[in-house]
Design an enzyme around this catalytic site. Structure first.
Site, short mmCIF file in Angstrom:
data_model
loop_
_atom_site.label_atom_id
_atom_site.label_comp_id
_atom_site.label_asym_id
_atom_site.label_seq_id
_atom_site.Cartn_x
_atom_site.Cartn_y
_atom_site.Cartn_z
N ASN A 48 3.14 -3.37 8.04
CA ASN A 48 3.90 -3.88 6.90
C ASN A 48 4.36 -2.76 5.97
O ASN A 48 5.46 -2.83 5.40
CB ASN A 48 3.06 -4.90 6.13
CG ASN A 48 2.85 -6.17 6.94
OD1 ASN A 48 3.75 -6.67 7.58
ND2 ASN A 48 1.63 -6.68 6.92
N ALA A 51 0.81 -1.22 0.00
CA ALA A 51 0.00 0.00 0.00
C ALA A 51 0.85 1.27 0.00
O ALA A 51 0.31 2.36 0.21
CB ALA A 51 -0.92 0.00 1.21
N HIS A 73 -1.59 6.57 4.49
CA HIS A 73 -0.19 6.52 4.90
C HIS A 73 0.53 7.75 4.36
O HIS A 73 0.42 8.05 3.16
CB HIS A 73 0.50 5.26 4.37
CG HIS A 73 -0.19 3.98 4.73
ND1 HIS A 73 -0.15 3.45 5.99
CD2 HIS A 73 -0.93 3.13 3.98
CE1 HIS A 73 -0.84 2.32 6.01
NE2 HIS A 73 -1.32 2.11 4.80
#
Length: 267
Positions: A188, A120, A218
């Site tokens: 992750n 991602a 993010h």
């Protein structure tokens, strides 16, 4: 190229279906590994070409490359036989590579390779390039909808009631190493950023729960001797698992396509 998929949740199942459809040139699905026979049977029913359900060791032997899309606790059980067999291992649980220099040594000995899918996070190319010189700081801030964090064990242990949250709340902050101990299934992206840059001990991370969000977000800030840059991505959550972004599976498919691509864009 024979591709095995270990773990058939939101990510693994989508990659398996894509391989079955022939979306990745020169790659075929060699088998799947699942925690339950029922789940494996359900996936096979929707494939044009059903494949064997294998244990980890058998999957390693039957494949040239194995995609790891497992719960963190099962990571080592898969990684060791795949790398011992000298095969490619595409990793999604990047947090489980932290402190596992033994796996890198094993790959060196056998000719295996460990490839961390971008998942991602965007901008790993820029971070890798900056790391050729000197990186000064890296900070990642992860903001998730309540559904993406409410079942996290750390939240339960801490007695945090996210269901009553009305404004953003910082759940935890520290180095990626420190946060990974408490959120192995939720860091992750940060682990991949740390492995491409300053390492997990020097990469700062914050995890926020935000009731106003419907997407995982993010943001990464980097300062270096070559450039300073900020990256931000809002991932649409998978319908099957709101804690996982749709783009994660697609990043694996994109990585597989690079194996046989004549033209490759990006480092």
């Amino acid at each position: 190229m024979r591709i095995g998929v270990a773990g058939i949740g939101a990510v693994g199942a989508e990659v398996a279906r894509s391989l079955d459809r022939g979306d990745v040139p020169e790659c075929g699905l060699s088998g799947i590994a699942a925690r339950t026979a029922k789940k494996a049977a359900a996936l096979n029913e929707n494939l044009r070409h059903p494949v064997p359900v294998r244990d980890f060791a058998d999957l390693a032997e039957a494949s040239d490359c194995v995609i790891e899309a497992l719960p963190p606790a099962l990571f080592g059980d898969l990684a060791e036989p795949v790398l011992r067999a000298g095969k490619h291992l595409i990793v999604l649980s990047a947090s489980q590579l932290l402190g596992r220099d033994d796996l890198i040594s094993l790959a060196d000995e056998t000719g295996g390779r460990i490839l961390v899918a971008s998942g991602a996070m965007l901008g790993l190319d820029a971070l890798n390039a900056a790391n050729v010189g000197k990186i000064h700081t890296v900070k990642i801030v992860t903001r998730k909808p309540i559904d993406g964090l409410v079942k996290a064990p750390f939240v339960a242990r801490s007695g945090i009631d996210l269901t009553a949250l009305r404004e953003p709340m910082q759940v935890i902050a520290g180095s990626v190493t420190e946060v990974a101990r408490e959120f192995p299934a939720n860091v992750n992206v940060a682990a991949a950023i740390s492995l491409a840059g300053l390492g997990p001990d020097r990469t700062h991370m914050e995890v926020w729960a935000d009731p106003s969000l419907t997407r995982n977000t993010h943001s990464v800030e980097v300062t270096s001797d070559s450039s300073d840059f900020t990256m931000s991505i809002q991932g649409r959550p998978s319908a099957e698992n709101p804690a996982t972004g749709i783009i994660t599976a697609r990043s694996v498919i994109a990585l597989l396509r690079r194996f046989h691509s004549t033209l490759q864009v990006g480092t």
